[in-house]
Design an enzyme around this catalytic site. Structure first.
Site, PDB file in Angstrom:
ATOM      1  N   CYS A 175      47.870  45.147   0.187  1.00  0.00           N
ATOM      2  CA  CYS A 175      47.923  44.137  -0.869  1.00  0.00           C
ATOM      3  C   CYS A 175      46.513  43.806  -1.354  1.00  0.00           C
ATOM      4  O   CYS A 175      45.759  43.098  -0.671  1.00  0.00           O
ATOM      5  CB  CYS A 175      48.617  42.876  -0.337  1.00  0.00           C
ATOM      6  SG  CYS A 175      48.651  41.540  -1.533  1.00  0.00           S
ATOM      7  N   CYS A 222      45.976  40.079  -2.163  1.00  0.00           N
ATOM      8  CA  CYS A 222      45.802  39.221  -0.975  1.00  0.00           C
ATOM      9  C   CYS A 222      44.432  39.442  -0.328  1.00  0.00           C
ATOM     10  O   CYS A 222      43.778  38.493   0.081  1.00  0.00           O
ATOM     11  CB  CYS A 222      46.845  39.524   0.102  1.00  0.00           C
ATOM     12  SG  CYS A 222      48.494  39.860  -0.474  1.00  0.00           S
ATOM     13  N   ASP A 223      44.011  40.698  -0.194  1.00  0.00           N
ATOM     14  CA  ASP A 223      42.871  41.014   0.672  1.00  0.00           C
ATOM     15  C   ASP A 223      41.620  41.505  -0.048  1.00  0.00           C
ATOM     16  O   ASP A 223      40.558  41.610   0.574  1.00  0.00           O
ATOM     17  CB  ASP A 223      43.282  42.093   1.699  1.00  0.00           C
ATOM     18  CG  ASP A 223      44.387  41.599   2.619  1.00  0.00           C
ATOM     19  OD1 ASP A 223      44.433  40.389   2.881  1.00  0.00           O
ATOM     20  OD2 ASP A 223      45.210  42.426   3.060  1.00  0.00           O
TER      21      ASP A 223
END
Ligand code: NAP
Length: 321
Positions: free
Chosen positions: A143, A146-147
């Site tokens: 992701c 997200c990261d």
């Protein structure tokens, strides 16, 4: 909870059965309880689903940075505050019926309900190479939204040749020092517009006909990956992160026959998150839509629960669906 023979009774056991306790299911639980529906949420594992294993969630409105486990617990406690019944069991089959639907559990019990909200989520497809699972959250990610932020100014690799891989490679190029896009074939599966966007991004270096064979890490996390090209030549590439976008597998094994899905196994719904079978809803990653995010799963859960509550009220009032 009653036995299968009770399928003949005029009233089912529940108004709403929710399957899956990720953000979609827990959000559905909150809205179902607030609508005074007799509701049970079935989850075989810990609450939160994919969200719970997210190291840092930085895009859920209201939280600048929150651990995925903590956010899952907040969803869970919120649903519990309304007194929702939670069964830690595995649902193994759904049998649609004319008046209400049946949900069979692994423990041999069958529940009946006016409506079922399917929110079992899904899982990113994995490469299956050494170092992948061991370094999840230590440089291996599925992701970018997200990261990606954790890799500011660092070199990363992106694996895949579909729309997601190209879109996320372009996104990561804005954050990281360089992006090595690794694709196993000579041609991208991704659409032309994304290929054009990729071509004008100077920080992206493309390696076609190449596969990742190993992910290597040190004490700080991922440090390099091993590659093999189409001629069998092996090489090592220094990267500090590897983002794998080789497809997603929605958990569709419980979707009953008759519910329309697309070729990738996502359930097709209307704007109420209702499937092609009245009273069966899909919410979150199982549902076909533009993109998958925690906030969208939570939104789906809300829509599905409100629509399911309306469906139940109509049934109780004697209207046909
Ligand atoms: P996808 O289209 O299935 O692409 C997966 C990619 O991963 C393919 O290039 C495939 O290679 C590669 N791959 C699969 N297994 C692999 C393995 N074991 N090792 C190495 N590579 C592997 O998945 P997606 O990109 O996630 O897209 C899913 C759906 O969402 C698609 O319908 C897509 O159009 C849609 N989507 C649309 C947008 C948009 O319109 N903006 C954005 C994202 C996603 P091969 O090509 O060789 O099979």
């Amino acid at each position: 909870m009653r036995a299968m023979k009770d399928k003949d009774y005029a009233r089912p056991d529940y108004d709403i059965v929710i399957i899956g306790g990720g953000p979609a299911g827990l959000s559905a639980g909150i809205y179902a309880m607030r609508a005074a529906m007799k509701t049970v949420l079935i989850e075989k594992g810990a609450p939160g689903g994919q969200m719970a294993i997210n190291k840092g969630v930085e895009n859920y409105p209201g939280f600048i940075d929150i651990n995925g486990f903590d956010l899952s617990d907040k969803f869970f406690q919120h649903a519990k505050a309304y007194g929702i019944e939670i069964l830690q069991e595995e649902a193994i089959a759904i049998e649609p019926g004319a008046n209400f639907h049946s949900v069979r559990l692994a423990n041999g019990t069958t529940l009946s309900s006016y409506t079922v909200i399917l929110s079992p989520g899904g899982v990113p497809r994995t490469l299956g190479v050494p170092g992948e699972i061991e370094n999840l959250g230590r440089g291996v990610s599925y992701c970018a939204t997200c990261d990606g932020f954790f890799f500011g100014g660092k070199p990363v690799a992106v694996v895949g040749g579909g729309d997601t891989a190209l879109e996320e490679a372009v996104y990561l190029a804005k954050i990281t020092s360089e992006v090595h896009l690794i694709h196993r074939r000579e041609e991208f599966r991704a659409g032309r517009i994304l290929q054009e966007r990729l071509a004008i991004e100077p920080k992206i270096k493309v390696r076609m006909n190449t596969v990742v064979t190993n992910i290597i890490a040190n004490d700080n996390g991922v440090s390099s990956i091993l590659l093999r090209d189409g001629k069998g030549v092996e090489s090592e590439l220094h990267v500090e992160g590897i983002f794998i976008f080789i497809g997603f597998e929605p958990n569709h094994k419980l979707v009953p026959a008759g519910v329309a899905m697309n070729r990738q196994g996502y359930v097709l719904t209307d704007e109420k998150c209702e499937s092609s079978i009245p009273g069966i809803f899909a919410a979150g990653d199982l549902r076909q839509k533009y993109t998958n995010q925690i906030v969208i799963a939570a939104s789906d859960g809300c829509i599905a629960a409100l629509a399911a509550a309306r469906f139940v009220e109509m049934k109780k009032a004697g209207f046909k669906s």
